[in-house]
Design a protein around this motif. Structure first.
Motif, PDB file in Angstrom:
ATOM      1  N   SER A  64      17.008  84.452   8.676  1.00 25.82           N
ATOM      2  CA  SER A  64      15.634  83.950   8.612  1.00 25.82           C
ATOM      3  C   SER A  64      14.684  84.746   9.506  1.00 25.82           C
ATOM      4  CB  SER A  64      15.577  82.463   8.961  1.00 25.82           C
ATOM      5  OG  SER A  64      16.080  82.244  10.260  1.00 25.82           O
ATOM      6  N   LYS A  65      15.170  85.286  10.610  1.00 29.36           N
ATOM      7  CA  LYS A  65      14.310  86.085  11.492  1.00 29.36           C
ATOM      8  C   LYS A  65      13.883  87.381  10.799  1.00 29.36           C
ATOM      9  CE  LYS A  65      13.848  88.012  16.083  1.00 29.36           C
ATOM     10  NZ  LYS A  65      14.448  88.278  17.372  1.00 29.36           N
ATOM     11  N   SER A  66      14.800  88.023  10.105  1.00 31.73           N
ATOM     12  CA  SER A  66      14.475  89.253   9.378  1.00 31.73           C
ATOM     13  C   SER A  66      13.491  88.980   8.246  1.00 31.73           C
ATOM     14  CB  SER A  66      15.737  89.895   8.797  1.00 31.73           C
ATOM     15  OG  SER A  66      16.601  90.280   9.830  1.00 31.73           O
ATOM     16  N   VAL A  67      13.710  87.872   7.545  1.00 29.52           N
ATOM     17  CA  VAL A  67      12.791  87.496   6.462  1.00 29.52           C
ATOM     18  C   VAL A  67      11.414  87.202   7.034  1.00 29.52           C
ATOM     19  CG1 VAL A  67      12.301  85.766   4.678  1.00 29.52           C
ATOM     20  CG2 VAL A  67      14.617  86.681   4.925  1.00 29.52           C
ATOM     21  N   LEU A  68      11.355  86.475   8.146  1.00 30.51           N
ATOM     22  CA  LEU A  68      10.066  86.181   8.777  1.00 30.51           C
ATOM     23  C   LEU A  68       9.354  87.475   9.166  1.00 30.51           C
ATOM     24  CD1 LEU A  68       7.942  84.270  10.032  1.00 30.51           C
ATOM     25  CD2 LEU A  68       9.307  84.314  12.134  1.00 30.51           C
ATOM     26  N   TRP A 137      -3.073  86.587  -3.205  1.00 32.68           N
ATOM     27  CA  TRP A 137      -2.902  85.954  -1.902  1.00 32.68           C
ATOM     28  C   TRP A 137      -2.203  84.601  -2.038  1.00 32.68           C
ATOM     29  CZ3 TRP A 137      -1.916  85.825   2.850  1.00 32.68           C
ATOM     30  CH2 TRP A 137      -2.285  84.769   3.682  1.00 32.68           C
ATOM     31  N   HIS A 138      -2.624  83.794  -2.983  1.00 32.89           N
ATOM     32  CA  HIS A 138      -2.004  82.487  -3.172  1.00 32.89           C
ATOM     33  C   HIS A 138      -0.535  82.628  -3.586  1.00 32.89           C
ATOM     34  CE1 HIS A 138      -5.880  79.865  -3.537  1.00 32.89           C
ATOM     35  NE2 HIS A 138      -5.958  80.756  -2.580  1.00 32.89           N
ATOM     36  N   LEU A 139      -0.250  83.612  -4.443  1.00 30.40           N
ATOM     37  CA  LEU A 139       1.137  83.847  -4.844  1.00 30.40           C
ATOM     38  C   LEU A 139       1.984  84.303  -3.661  1.00 30.40           C
ATOM     39  CD1 LEU A 139       0.769  85.564  -8.343  1.00 30.40           C
ATOM     40  CD2 LEU A 139       1.796  83.333  -7.850  1.00 30.40           C
ATOM     41  N   VAL A 140       1.402  85.139  -2.804  1.00 29.51           N
ATOM     42  CA  VAL A 140       2.133  85.613  -1.626  1.00 29.51           C
ATOM     43  C   VAL A 140       2.421  84.453  -0.679  1.00 29.51           C
ATOM     44  CG1 VAL A 140       1.805  86.952   0.514  1.00 29.51           C
ATOM     45  CG2 VAL A 140       1.511  88.036  -1.706  1.00 29.51           C
ATOM     46  N   LEU A 141       1.442  83.589  -0.472  1.00 30.69           N
ATOM     47  CA  LEU A 141       1.684  82.419   0.383  1.00 30.69           C
ATOM     48  C   LEU A 141       2.805  81.554  -0.181  1.00 30.69           C
ATOM     49  CD1 LEU A 141      -1.626  80.861   1.762  1.00 30.69           C
ATOM     50  CD2 LEU A 141       0.296  81.818   3.019  1.00 30.69           C
ATOM     51  N   LYS A 142       2.744  81.289  -1.474  1.00 32.55           N
ATOM     52  CA  LYS A 142       3.771  80.471  -2.111  1.00 32.55           C
ATOM     53  C   LYS A 142       5.135  81.161  -2.029  1.00 32.55           C
ATOM     54  CE  LYS A 142       5.677  78.909  -6.348  1.00 32.55           C
ATOM     55  NZ  LYS A 142       6.891  79.719  -6.403  1.00 32.55           N
ATOM     56  N   TRP A 143       5.157  82.451  -2.261  1.00 34.68           N
ATOM     57  CA  TRP A 143       6.394  83.228  -2.210  1.00 34.68           C
ATOM     58  C   TRP A 143       7.091  83.030  -0.864  1.00 34.68           C
ATOM     59  CZ3 TRP A 143       6.330  89.265  -1.769  1.00 34.68           C
ATOM     60  CH2 TRP A 143       7.611  89.771  -1.906  1.00 34.68           C
ATOM     61  N   GLY A 144       6.340  83.165   0.207  1.00 33.66           N
ATOM     62  CA  GLY A 144       6.942  83.029   1.529  1.00 33.66           C
ATOM     63  C   GLY A 144       7.261  81.607   1.916  1.00 33.66           C
ATOM     64  N   LEU A 145       6.281  80.724   1.762  1.00 33.38           N
ATOM     65  CA  LEU A 145       6.440  79.364   2.273  1.00 33.38           C
ATOM     66  C   LEU A 145       7.312  78.483   1.393  1.00 33.38           C
ATOM     67  CD1 LEU A 145       2.787  78.799   3.518  1.00 33.38           C
ATOM     68  CD2 LEU A 145       4.785  79.475   4.868  1.00 33.38           C
ATOM     69  N   VAL A 146       7.333  78.736   0.090  1.00 33.18           N
ATOM     70  CA  VAL A 146       8.129  77.911  -0.826  1.00 33.18           C
ATOM     71  C   VAL A 146       9.407  78.631  -1.239  1.00 33.18           C
ATOM     72  CG1 VAL A 146       8.151  76.744  -3.071  1.00 33.18           C
ATOM     73  CG2 VAL A 146       6.080  76.699  -1.668  1.00 33.18           C
ATOM     74  N   ASP A 147       9.268  79.798  -1.852  1.00 33.09           N
ATOM     75  CA  ASP A 147      10.432  80.493  -2.412  1.00 33.09           C
ATOM     76  C   ASP A 147      11.380  81.027  -1.339  1.00 33.09           C
ATOM     77  OD1 ASP A 147       9.584  80.162  -5.147  1.00 33.09           O
ATOM     78  OD2 ASP A 147       8.084  81.700  -4.756  1.00 33.09           O
ATOM     79  N   LEU A 148      10.815  81.550  -0.244  1.00 31.91           N
ATOM     80  CA  LEU A 148      11.656  82.114   0.814  1.00 31.91           C
ATOM     81  C   LEU A 148      11.853  81.152   1.981  1.00 31.91           C
ATOM     82  CD1 LEU A 148      10.244  85.750   0.885  1.00 31.91           C
ATOM     83  CD2 LEU A 148      12.262  84.892  -0.335  1.00 31.91           C
ATOM     84  N   ALA A 149      11.201  79.999   1.913  1.00 33.73           N
ATOM     85  CA  ALA A 149      11.319  78.948   2.927  1.00 33.73           C
ATOM     86  C   ALA A 149      11.017  79.448   4.342  1.00 33.73           C
ATOM     87  CB  ALA A 149      12.695  78.291   2.866  1.00 33.73           C
ATOM     88  N   VAL A 150       9.991  80.288   4.460  1.00 33.49           N
ATOM     89  CA  VAL A 150       9.548  80.739   5.776  1.00 33.49           C
ATOM     90  C   VAL A 150       8.902  79.551   6.476  1.00 33.49           C
ATOM     91  CG1 VAL A 150       7.887  82.236   6.975  1.00 33.49           C
ATOM     92  CG2 VAL A 150       9.243  83.144   5.079  1.00 33.49           C
ATOM     93  N   ASP A 151       9.262  79.336   7.709  1.00 36.89           N
ATOM     94  CA  ASP A 151       8.715  78.228   8.490  1.00 36.89           C
ATOM     95  C   ASP A 151       7.254  78.527   8.838  1.00 36.89           C
ATOM     96  OD1 ASP A 151       8.054  76.949  11.242  1.00 36.89           O
ATOM     97  OD2 ASP A 151       9.789  75.806  10.507  1.00 36.89           O
ATOM     98  N   ALA A 152       6.354  77.638   8.442  1.00 39.89           N
ATOM     99  CA  ALA A 152       4.919  77.847   8.650  1.00 39.89           C
ATOM    100  C   ALA A 152       4.567  77.938  10.133  1.00 39.89           C
ATOM    101  CB  ALA A 152       4.122  76.727   7.981  1.00 39.89           C
ATOM    102  N   LYS A 153       5.211  77.148  10.965  1.00 39.88           N
ATOM    103  CA  LYS A 153       4.935  77.190  12.405  1.00 39.88           C
ATOM    104  C   LYS A 153       5.313  78.546  12.992  1.00 39.88           C
ATOM    105  CE  LYS A 153       5.454  72.263  13.252  1.00 39.88           C
ATOM    106  NZ  LYS A 153       6.241  71.212  13.898  1.00 39.88           N
ATOM    107  N   LEU A 154       6.457  79.066  12.569  1.00 42.26           N
ATOM    108  CA  LEU A 154       6.896  80.373  13.059  1.00 42.26           C
ATOM    109  C   LEU A 154       5.982  81.488  12.548  1.00 42.26           C
ATOM    110  CD1 LEU A 154      10.785  80.063  12.728  1.00 42.26           C
ATOM    111  CD2 LEU A 154       9.374  79.872  14.795  1.00 42.26           C
ATOM    112  N   LEU A 155       5.526  81.345  11.308  1.00 39.14           N
ATOM    113  CA  LEU A 155       4.598  82.326  10.743  1.00 39.14           C
ATOM    114  C   LEU A 155       3.306  82.356  11.547  1.00 39.14           C
ATOM    115  CD1 LEU A 155       3.742  84.314   8.494  1.00 39.14           C
ATOM    116  CD2 LEU A 155       2.965  82.321   7.194  1.00 39.14           C
ATOM    117  N   GLU A 156       2.743  81.187  11.799  1.00 39.09           N
ATOM    118  CA  GLU A 156       1.499  81.111  12.563  1.00 39.09           C
ATOM    119  C   GLU A 156       1.692  81.658  13.978  1.00 39.09           C
ATOM    120  OE1 GLU A 156      -1.430  77.634  14.158  1.00 39.09           O
ATOM    121  OE2 GLU A 156      -0.894  77.574  12.033  1.00 39.09           O
ATOM    122  N   ALA A 157       2.784  81.300  14.604  1.00 37.15           N
ATOM    123  CA  ALA A 157       3.049  81.777  15.968  1.00 37.15           C
ATOM    124  C   ALA A 157       3.151  83.297  16.009  1.00 37.15           C
ATOM    125  CB  ALA A 157       4.326  81.147  16.510  1.00 37.15           C
TER     126      ALA A 157
END
Length: 164
Positions: A64-68, A137-157
């Protein structure tokens, strides 16, 4: 979780501008814009490769760190395009829009989704279409936050750090 997209965008722009200033890079504005689009394409390709989207055989999932880290590069590239195109308003989303993206189902084909992002992104450059950039942009957000399950808090940080 609601992302503070305006703060993330501002910090990303400041970090990039400082990098350019510190290294005394000189590039014409149109070439800098082209570079931002190429960086976005490259970052997306690296993320696709990392997640094994194009592998013919089953691959072990990337940590998950590499994906983030790879996803941060994609989002940062979109922020830089928005800044270069003066389209920052397209990055910012209402809480309802963010919730709507988070509630979408995972894509049936991540390859098709990646192709759609690339098509919209290229239309936004060659045809200067703001709507195409917004869709990408919307597709990229969905790709990361939904499809790849990137943690939003970690992304923002990751974006609010200025020492990256």
């Amino acid at each position: 979780m609601e992302l503070n997209l305006p703060a993330m965008l501002q910090t990303a722009i400041q970090v990039e501008n400082k990098r350019w200033y510190d290294h005394a890079y000189a590039m014409q504005p149109e070439e800098r814009l082209r570079r931002a689009y190429v960086v976005a394409q490259t970052a997306m390709s690296q993320l696709i490769d990392l997640t094994g989207q194009t592998a013919l055989a089953h691959q072990n999932a990337a940590d998950s760190k590499s994906v983030l880290t790879a996803y941060v590069a994609v989002v940062d590239a979109f922020f830089q395009i928005a800044a270069r195109q003066s389209w920052s308003q397209l990055i910012v989303m209402t809480p309802d829009e963010q919730v709507a993206i988070m509630q979408k189902r995972p894509a049936k084909s991540l390859n098709q989704q990646a192709l759609a992002v690339q098509q919209f992104l290229l239309h936004s450059y060659f045809d200067r279409q703001q709507a195409a950039f917004k869709h990408a942009w919307h597709l990229v957000l969905k790709w990361g936050l939904v499809d790849l399950a990137v943690d939003a808090k970690l992304l923002e940080a990751a974006f609010l750090k200025t020492d990256r």
